[in-house]
Design a protein around this motif. Sequence first.
Motif, PDB file in Angstrom:
ATOM      1  N   GLY A  19      43.461 -38.678 133.029  1.00  0.00           N
ATOM      2  CA  GLY A  19      42.157 -39.253 133.370  1.00  0.00           C
ATOM      3  C   GLY A  19      41.160 -38.244 133.910  1.00  0.00           C
ATOM      4  N   LYS A  20      41.329 -36.972 133.581  1.00  0.00           N
ATOM      5  CA  LYS A  20      40.399 -35.959 134.067  1.00  0.00           C
ATOM      6  C   LYS A  20      39.120 -35.972 133.237  1.00  0.00           C
ATOM      7  N   LYS A  21      38.028 -35.612 133.881  1.00  0.00           N
ATOM      8  CA  LYS A  21      36.744 -35.555 133.197  1.00  0.00           C
ATOM      9  C   LYS A  21      36.486 -34.129 132.748  1.00  0.00           C
ATOM     10  N   LYS A  22      36.668 -33.885 131.465  1.00  0.00           N
ATOM     11  CA  LYS A  22      36.449 -32.559 130.901  1.00  0.00           C
ATOM     12  C   LYS A  22      36.199 -32.704 129.417  1.00  0.00           C
ATOM     13  N   GLY A  23      35.673 -31.649 128.821  1.00  0.00           N
ATOM     14  CA  GLY A  23      35.409 -31.681 127.399  1.00  0.00           C
ATOM     15  C   GLY A  23      36.645 -31.354 126.585  1.00  0.00           C
ATOM     16  N   VAL A  24      36.697 -31.865 125.376  1.00  0.00           N
ATOM     17  CA  VAL A  24      37.838 -31.604 124.506  1.00  0.00           C
ATOM     18  C   VAL A  24      37.934 -30.119 124.164  1.00  0.00           C
ATOM     19  N   LEU A  25      36.801 -29.450 124.038  1.00  0.00           N
ATOM     20  CA  LEU A  25      36.787 -28.037 123.642  1.00  0.00           C
ATOM     21  C   LEU A  25      36.682 -27.089 124.839  1.00  0.00           C
ATOM     22  N   GLU A  26      36.887 -27.595 126.030  1.00  0.00           N
ATOM     23  CA  GLU A  26      36.771 -26.744 127.217  1.00  0.00           C
ATOM     24  C   GLU A  26      37.850 -25.659 127.204  1.00  0.00           C
ATOM     25  N   GLY A  27      37.421 -24.412 127.341  1.00  0.00           N
ATOM     26  CA  GLY A  27      38.352 -23.293 127.379  1.00  0.00           C
ATOM     27  C   GLY A  27      38.888 -22.867 126.030  1.00  0.00           C
ATOM     28  N   VAL A  28      38.446 -23.519 124.951  1.00  0.00           N
ATOM     29  CA  VAL A  28      38.971 -23.192 123.620  1.00  0.00           C
ATOM     30  C   VAL A  28      38.502 -21.803 123.180  1.00  0.00           C
ATOM     31  N   ASP A  29      37.260 -21.432 123.505  1.00  0.00           N
ATOM     32  CA  ASP A  29      36.762 -20.121 123.094  1.00  0.00           C
ATOM     33  C   ASP A  29      37.563 -19.000 123.750  1.00  0.00           C
ATOM     34  N   ASP A  30      37.902 -19.172 125.036  1.00  0.00           N
ATOM     35  CA  ASP A  30      38.727 -18.166 125.709  1.00  0.00           C
ATOM     36  C   ASP A  30      40.095 -18.071 125.039  1.00  0.00           C
ATOM     37  N   ALA A  31      40.695 -19.232 124.755  1.00  0.00           N
ATOM     38  CA  ALA A  31      42.020 -19.251 124.139  1.00  0.00           C
ATOM     39  C   ALA A  31      41.989 -18.619 122.755  1.00  0.00           C
ATOM     40  N   MET A  32      40.917 -18.835 122.006  1.00  0.00           N
ATOM     41  CA  MET A  32      40.821 -18.290 120.648  1.00  0.00           C
ATOM     42  C   MET A  32      40.747 -16.762 120.681  1.00  0.00           C
ATOM     43  N   VAL A  33      39.920 -16.229 121.573  1.00  0.00           N
ATOM     44  CA  VAL A  33      39.774 -14.772 121.654  1.00  0.00           C
ATOM     45  C   VAL A  33      41.072 -14.127 122.119  1.00  0.00           C
ATOM     46  N   LEU A  34      41.667 -14.688 123.161  1.00  0.00           N
ATOM     47  CA  LEU A  34      42.926 -14.129 123.646  1.00  0.00           C
ATOM     48  C   LEU A  34      44.029 -14.264 122.601  1.00  0.00           C
ATOM     49  N   GLY A  35      44.042 -15.402 121.908  1.00  0.00           N
ATOM     50  CA  GLY A  35      45.039 -15.600 120.863  1.00  0.00           C
ATOM     51  C   GLY A  35      44.890 -14.597 119.743  1.00  0.00           C
ATOM     52  N   PHE A  36      43.658 -14.295 119.349  1.00  0.00           N
ATOM     53  CA  PHE A  36      43.420 -13.313 118.285  1.00  0.00           C
ATOM     54  C   PHE A  36      43.929 -11.933 118.706  1.00  0.00           C
ATOM     55  N   ALA A  37      43.625 -11.571 119.968  1.00  0.00           N
ATOM     56  CA  ALA A  37      44.076 -10.265 120.455  1.00  0.00           C
ATOM     57  C   ALA A  37      45.598 -10.211 120.549  1.00  0.00           C
ATOM     58  N   MET A  38      46.191 -11.275 121.065  1.00  0.00           N
ATOM     59  CA  MET A  38      47.647 -11.322 121.182  1.00  0.00           C
ATOM     60  C   MET A  38      48.315 -11.321 119.807  1.00  0.00           C
ATOM     61  N   GLY A  39      47.748 -12.084 118.877  1.00  0.00           N
ATOM     62  CA  GLY A  39      48.321 -12.138 117.535  1.00  0.00           C
ATOM     63  C   GLY A  39      48.255 -10.808 116.825  1.00  0.00           C
ATOM     64  N   GLY A  40      47.159 -10.067 117.023  1.00  0.00           N
ATOM     65  CA  GLY A  40      47.073  -8.740 116.428  1.00  0.00           C
ATOM     66  C   GLY A  40      48.159  -7.819 116.950  1.00  0.00           C
ATOM     67  N   THR A  41      48.443  -7.941 118.253  1.00  0.00           N
ATOM     68  CA  THR A  41      49.516  -7.134 118.834  1.00  0.00           C
ATOM     69  C   THR A  41      50.862  -7.543 118.259  1.00  0.00           C
ATOM     70  N   MET A  42      51.072  -8.851 118.101  1.00  0.00           N
ATOM     71  CA  MET A  42      52.332  -9.339 117.542  1.00  0.00           C
ATOM     72  C   MET A  42      52.504  -8.907 116.087  1.00  0.00           C
ATOM     73  N   GLY A  43      51.394  -8.693 115.380  1.00  0.00           N
ATOM     74  CA  GLY A  43      51.478  -8.305 113.984  1.00  0.00           C
ATOM     75  C   GLY A  43      51.834  -6.839 113.762  1.00  0.00           C
ATOM     76  N   MET A  44      51.860  -6.051 114.835  1.00  0.00           N
ATOM     77  CA  MET A  44      52.177  -4.629 114.690  1.00  0.00           C
ATOM     78  C   MET A  44      53.563  -4.381 114.091  1.00  0.00           C
ATOM     79  N   PRO A  45      54.603  -5.118 114.506  1.00  0.00           N
ATOM     80  CA  PRO A  45      55.910  -4.863 113.865  1.00  0.00           C
ATOM     81  C   PRO A  45      55.883  -5.045 112.359  1.00  0.00           C
ATOM     82  N   ASN A  46      55.147  -6.048 111.895  1.00  0.00           N
ATOM     83  CA  ASN A  46      55.034  -6.228 110.429  1.00  0.00           C
ATOM     84  C   ASN A  46      54.255  -5.083 109.793  1.00  0.00           C
ATOM     85  N   ALA A  47      53.237  -4.602 110.511  1.00  0.00           N
ATOM     86  CA  ALA A  47      52.438  -3.506 109.965  1.00  0.00           C
ATOM     87  C   ALA A  47      53.276  -2.245 109.803  1.00  0.00           C
ATOM     88  N   SER A  48      54.227  -2.056 110.715  1.00  0.00           N
ATOM     89  CA  SER A  48      55.061  -0.854 110.651  1.00  0.00           C
ATOM     90  C   SER A  48      55.997  -0.854 109.435  1.00  0.00           C
TER      91      SER A  48
END
Length: 335
Positions: free
Chosen positions: A304-333
């Motif tokens: 029952g919290k009052k917040k937006g559905v997309l609250e914090g999604v932009d932060d999560a997307m940017v961090l996820g992209f950076a983290m995913g790029g790091t995770m993709g390094m083993p495949n790149a090797s």
Amino acid sequence: MGEGRKAVPLPQPTKPGPGSRPPQTVTFPDARPTVPEIAEGIGERQAVARREAGLQTSLQETGPEAMSDRAYRASGAMATEAARKQLAKDAPHLAAFTSGIAGGVGGLVNAPAVAADYLNQLTVNPVARVFGAEGFARVPNMPGADYFAKAAEQYLPDQAKQGMSNAWEDGKFIPWLTMNMAAQAPQMAQQVVAAMVPPLRAVILPSMGAQSAGTSYQQGDSSAASISKGIIEAGSEMLPMGVFDKVKDAILALPRAARGTAVAEGMKRLTAAGAAVTASALAEAIGESASAVGQNLVDIGVSGKKKGVLEGVDDAMVLGFAMGGTMGMPNASTA
């Protein structure tokens, strides 16, 4: 005739004068056993004895020695907090990494409390209410969970706590990104191990969900909401794992023999490596965004919290992209 005996006047109730105390109300301890006491087979006399013992304990806890001991422990806690915050200023990335470890451990330690409370709310309390008894109260956090949660909060640098948009406006986006990635490094390590060793996913992914649920419960969410968030967290990690597997299989299928000139071969491998990193980055960005949206929906619909559905999604997307790029390094090797 002699005089008869005189009647002795009865004492009249005195009226309270100015400054006198009003009549004191006498209260007795509640002798009714609670649901846990009934489950232990405790009767009214034992319940009263427990109440009186609790009163003695409370008096002991407010004595001079107890107050002095509490002051000593508080001074130690203040010194520890100051040391943690000083490390966050002197070595922010190390402190952020330590914060991530403490947060993950605290969430995992607290997972049994979430499960116990959910079991009470789902089965025990409804049965107790049918018989007119009070159900179990909210299960407290597990011992040590609050310590790790407080440590995680104190170690995290202030720059990492602000939103991405504020960091961008202040010209501190790179420090914000790198500090948050340092805080997420323990989680990234679990993801990399799960990606590289598929049989361990059956253990690692539920563990990550348990960490999320325990942390949510620490922050005051109900056990139902916490478990929902844990399931969302574990489920959202399945997407990057699937993409990781497909990219890895595609790269390993490429022939090792050089085709054409060395430059062409190098460009081909560079393109494959870039594709691996990009695919992992996009998959993790989508997964983290989906997890943020799902947890917001739980906050709105369950808590029952009052917040937006997309609250914090932009932060999560940017961090996820950076983290995913790091995770993709083993495949790149392997490209």
